[in-house]
Design an enzyme around this catalytic site. Structure first.
Site, PDB file in Angstrom:
ATOM      1  N   PRO A 181      47.775  45.027  42.680  1.00 32.63           N
ATOM      2  CG  PRO A 181      48.260  46.164  44.638  1.00 32.63           C
ATOM      3  CD  PRO A 181      47.269  46.100  43.526  1.00 32.63           C
ATOM      4  CD  GLU A 182      46.853  39.730  40.628  1.00 29.12           C
ATOM      5  OE1 GLU A 182      46.443  38.923  41.477  1.00 29.12           O
ATOM      6  OE2 GLU A 182      46.148  40.179  39.718  1.00 29.12           O
ATOM      7  CG  HIS A 186      46.641  60.031  46.500  1.00 34.11           C
ATOM      8  ND1 HIS A 186      45.300  60.289  46.630  1.00 34.11           N
ATOM      9  CD2 HIS A 186      47.005  60.549  45.302  1.00 34.11           C
ATOM     10  CE1 HIS A 186      44.873  60.938  45.563  1.00 34.11           C
ATOM     11  NE2 HIS A 186      45.885  61.106  44.738  1.00 34.11           N
ATOM     12  NE  ARG A 208      41.687  52.876  40.331  1.00 34.76           N
ATOM     13  CZ  ARG A 208      41.404  51.941  39.447  1.00 34.76           C
ATOM     14  NH1 ARG A 208      42.385  51.230  38.943  1.00 34.76           N
ATOM     15  NH2 ARG A 208      40.175  51.708  39.077  1.00 34.76           N
ATOM     16  NE  ARG A 239      33.622  24.371  40.836  1.00 38.92           N
ATOM     17  CZ  ARG A 239      34.478  25.081  41.559  1.00 38.92           C
ATOM     18  NH1 ARG A 239      35.240  24.509  42.464  1.00 38.92           N
ATOM     19  NH2 ARG A 239      34.572  26.372  41.374  1.00 38.92           N
TER      20      ARG A 239
END
Ligand SMILES: [Zn+2]
Length: 276
Positions: free
Chosen positions: A2-3, A93, A111, A156
């Site tokens: 999931p984002e 789950h 998971r 950077r």
């Protein structure tokens, strides 16, 4: 995985259903997540009104008078809401159930990289929690713009895509969204962050907000299964102009999109119109 858009959609759906309602009970069926669900958590939250539910980065925050319930979806976590009398039998789950206003919200996480933690109000502002304090600025925060990225990257040498994925300067730009944003901004994913100028960073900041905004809109208003990256890419085909499109022509210039591996993640770019 999931984002940010999936977390935002989840937060909105939970907020829409539960903001202002009384949290009746939390039942922990299996405390084994990334960190064990605290044994004392159910007693601490039961009976409190839910002031609001929102998110910071990929952390869902349930604000109660006594503190904040912090939830993270990890690699495979989902929250689903079942209305009274409509909950199917519990899945093995389904780690945690939150009962509220007659409905139940179930947290499923096969998971087990997700989390459910309690931050007491007495311990200070939740945004100072160690998990939240180091997060970069939100992409929809008015402070986030091209100048912000330019300032953050002076000197950077890291590739710009790695800077985005690290989440320390701007939070929530995961692999798919970083790939798409860089394509739209015509910046090569391996371009050195410190050598990108203000104008290109303005394009990138706008692209990040546009891509994430479209993904959130595509997520709709219901909780669905966001667990597969393939499913994600599939659902967002209307916004994916580079991701997963190796060999297909670039929509801008017609050159075939290339796939490369960068920092162990797949990346896609147009070798002709994305400059270093
Ligand atoms: Zn091109």
């Amino acid at each position: 995985m999931p984002e940010l858009p999936e977390v935002e959609v989840t937060a909105r759906a939970l907020a829409q259903r539960f903001d202002g309602r009384r949290l009746e009970a939390v039942r922990v069926h299996d405390p084994r997540l990334r960190w064990p669900v605290p044994r004392t958590l159910p007693a601490k939250v039961a009976g409190q009104p839910i002031e609001r539910i929102d998110r910071r980065g990929k952390y869902l925050l349930w604000h109660l008078p006594g503190g904040v319930l912090i939830s993270h979806l990890g690699m495979s976590g989902t929250w689903r809401i079942h209305e009274p009398g409509q909950a199917p039998p519990r899945h093995p789950h389904d780690h945690v159930e939150v009962f509220c206003d007659g409905a139940v919200a179930r947290f499923k996480d096969p998971r087990r990289f997700g989390a459910l933690l309690w931050h007491a109000a007495a311990d200070g502002a939740v945004l100072d929690h160690p998990l939240l304090a180091t997060l970069g600025v939100e992409p929809f925060d008015p402070r986030f713009d091209g100048q912000w990225l330019w300032d953050a990257t002076r000197g950077r040498r890291l590739a710009i895509k790695q800077v985005l994925l690290a989440g320390k300067d701007v939070v929530g730009v995961g692999n798919i969204y970083a790939t798409e944003s860089l394509y739209r901004a015509r910046i090569h994913p391996q371009a050195e962050a410190g050598r990108i100028g203000r104008v290109r960073y303005e394009r990138l900041a706008a692209a990040i907000r546009d891509v994430l905004g479209r993904a959130i809109a595509a997520g709709g208003s219901t909780l669905r299964d966001f667990s597969s990256v393939e499913g994600l890419a599939g659902r967002y085909t209307d916004i994916a102009q580079a991701y997963g499109r190796q060999g297909l022509p670039c929509a801008r210039c017609g050159a075939p999109i290339r796939r490369a591996v960068q920092g162990q993640r797949a990346t896609y770019y147009c070798p002709r119109c994305q400059r270093r």
